[in-house]
Design a protein around this motif. Structure first.
Motif, PDB file in Angstrom:
ATOM      1  N   ASN A 170      24.167   7.509  36.023  1.00 57.80           N
ATOM      2  CA  ASN A 170      25.648   8.156  36.637  1.00 57.80           C
ATOM      3  C   ASN A 170      24.657   9.328  37.468  1.00 57.80           C
ATOM      4  O   ASN A 170      24.619   9.988  37.436  1.00 57.80           O
TER       5      ASN A 170
ATOM      6  N   CYS B 150      34.293   0.691  34.276  1.00 59.47           N
ATOM      7  CA  CYS B 150      35.599   0.650  34.893  1.00 59.47           C
ATOM      8  C   CYS B 150      36.136  -0.422  36.118  1.00 59.47           C
ATOM      9  O   CYS B 150      34.928  -1.347  36.019  1.00 59.47           O
TER      10      CYS B 150
ATOM     11  N   GLU C 190      26.696  12.285  39.805  1.00 62.47           N
ATOM     12  CA  GLU C 190      27.465  13.316  40.895  1.00 62.47           C
ATOM     13  C   GLU C 190      27.513  13.569  41.993  1.00 62.47           C
ATOM     14  O   GLU C 190      26.030  14.049  42.140  1.00 62.47           O
TER      15      GLU C 190
ATOM     16  N   CYS D 171      28.628   5.650  40.258  1.00 67.63           N
ATOM     17  CA  CYS D 171      28.584   5.330  38.470  1.00 67.63           C
ATOM     18  C   CYS D 171      27.862   4.488  38.689  1.00 67.63           C
ATOM     19  O   CYS D 171      26.771   4.407  39.307  1.00 67.63           O
ATOM     20  N   ALA D 172      27.630   4.435  37.242  1.00 67.33           N
ATOM     21  CA  ALA D 172      25.839   4.203  36.887  1.00 67.33           C
ATOM     22  C   ALA D 172      25.369   2.609  37.373  1.00 67.33           C
ATOM     23  O   ALA D 172      24.100   2.035  37.914  1.00 67.33           O
ATOM     24  N   GLU D 173      26.537   2.337  37.237  1.00 59.94           N
ATOM     25  CA  GLU D 173      27.080   0.460  37.841  1.00 59.94           C
ATOM     26  C   GLU D 173      26.574   0.688  39.014  1.00 59.94           C
ATOM     27  O   GLU D 173      25.553  -0.306  39.429  1.00 59.94           O
TER      28      GLU D 173
HETATM   29  N1  THU Z   1      30.848   6.312  35.112  1.00 59.34           N
HETATM   30  C1  THU Z   1      29.946   4.813  34.938  1.00 59.34           C
HETATM   31  O1  THU Z   1      28.524   5.634  35.631  1.00 59.34           O
HETATM   32  N2  THU Z   1      30.705   3.858  35.060  1.00 59.34           N
HETATM   33  C2  THU Z   1      31.810   3.389  34.308  1.00 59.34           C
HETATM   34  O2  THU Z   1      32.288   2.170  34.416  1.00 59.34           O
HETATM   35  C3  THU Z   1      32.960   4.544  33.895  1.00 59.34           C
HETATM   36  C4  THU Z   1      32.779   5.736  34.772  1.00 59.34           C
HETATM   37  C5  THU Z   1      31.023   7.829  35.451  1.00 59.34           C
HETATM   38  C6  THU Z   1      31.905   8.205  36.592  1.00 59.34           C
HETATM   39  C7  THU Z   1      31.220   9.772  36.299  1.00 59.34           C
HETATM   40  O3  THU Z   1      30.240  10.587  37.047  1.00 59.34           O
HETATM   41  C8  THU Z   1      31.664   9.641  34.900  1.00 59.34           C
HETATM   42  O4  THU Z   1      31.290   8.752  34.114  1.00 59.34           O
HETATM   43  C9  THU Z   1      32.649  10.036  34.811  1.00 59.34           C
HETATM   44  O5  THU Z   1      33.902   9.561  34.200  1.00 59.34           O
END
Ligand code: THU
Length: 137
Positions: free
Chosen positions: A49, A93, A51, A60-62
């Motif tokens: 991820n 998520c 930010e 998000c990491a995905e």
């Molecule tokens: N996050 C992800 O990278 N992938 C997910 O599937 C769930 C949430 C990250 C987004 C944010 O940077 C942190 O987790 C907190 O929500």
């Protein structure tokens, strides 16, 4: 990458996800996430991820994983493992399940806290490209 994956292949996926998590940029949530996946030709891919001070713009990491897949030659994902800051299995998520669906499809395997599942199991009755084709006027 033949299915089912061997234990060794899954372990490599987990190790790669943890490594990616270690590179996360998560100064606002302090919640680093890493994810790794295999493409159908065996390529090992990963993401973390990233930010942003404008919180809603964070990635998000995905997102990084899918970018890695497309950037390195495309194809589709056959297996995915997402981890939190302790290296524990993390469920993607909702938005990211949709991203994985587009590039992995129903049969792609994913590790969950309850064991290995398919994307169809974690995103039942998913909306996808087929619906666009079927539902077009
Ligand atoms: N996050 C992800 O990278 N992938 C997910 O599937 C769930 C949430 C990250 C987004 C944010 O940077 C942190 O987790 C907190 O929500």
């Amino acid at each position: 990458m033949p299915a089912p994956l061997t234990d060794k292949a899954w372990q490599q996926l987990h190790a790669t996800a943890v490594e990616a998590m270690g590179r996360a940029y998560a100064p606002y949530s302090s919640f680093p996430v890493g994810v790794a996946g295999y493409a159908d030709d065996g390529r090992l891919l990963s993401g973390c991820n990233v930010e942003n001070a404008s919180y809603a713009v964070g990635l998000c990491a995905e997102c990084g994983l899918i970018s890695d897949l497309v950037r390195t030659g495309g194809g589709h994902l056959v297996a995915v493992w997402c981890v939190d800051g302790r290296g524990e299995t993390l469920m993607p998520c909702g938005r990211c399940r949709q991203l994985l669906w587009e590039h992995g499809g129903a049969q792609c395997r994913i590790q969950t806290p309850e064991g290995e599942r398919s994307l169809a199991q974690i995103l039942p009755q998913a909306f996808g490209a087929d619906d666009l084709r079927k539902g077009a006027p």
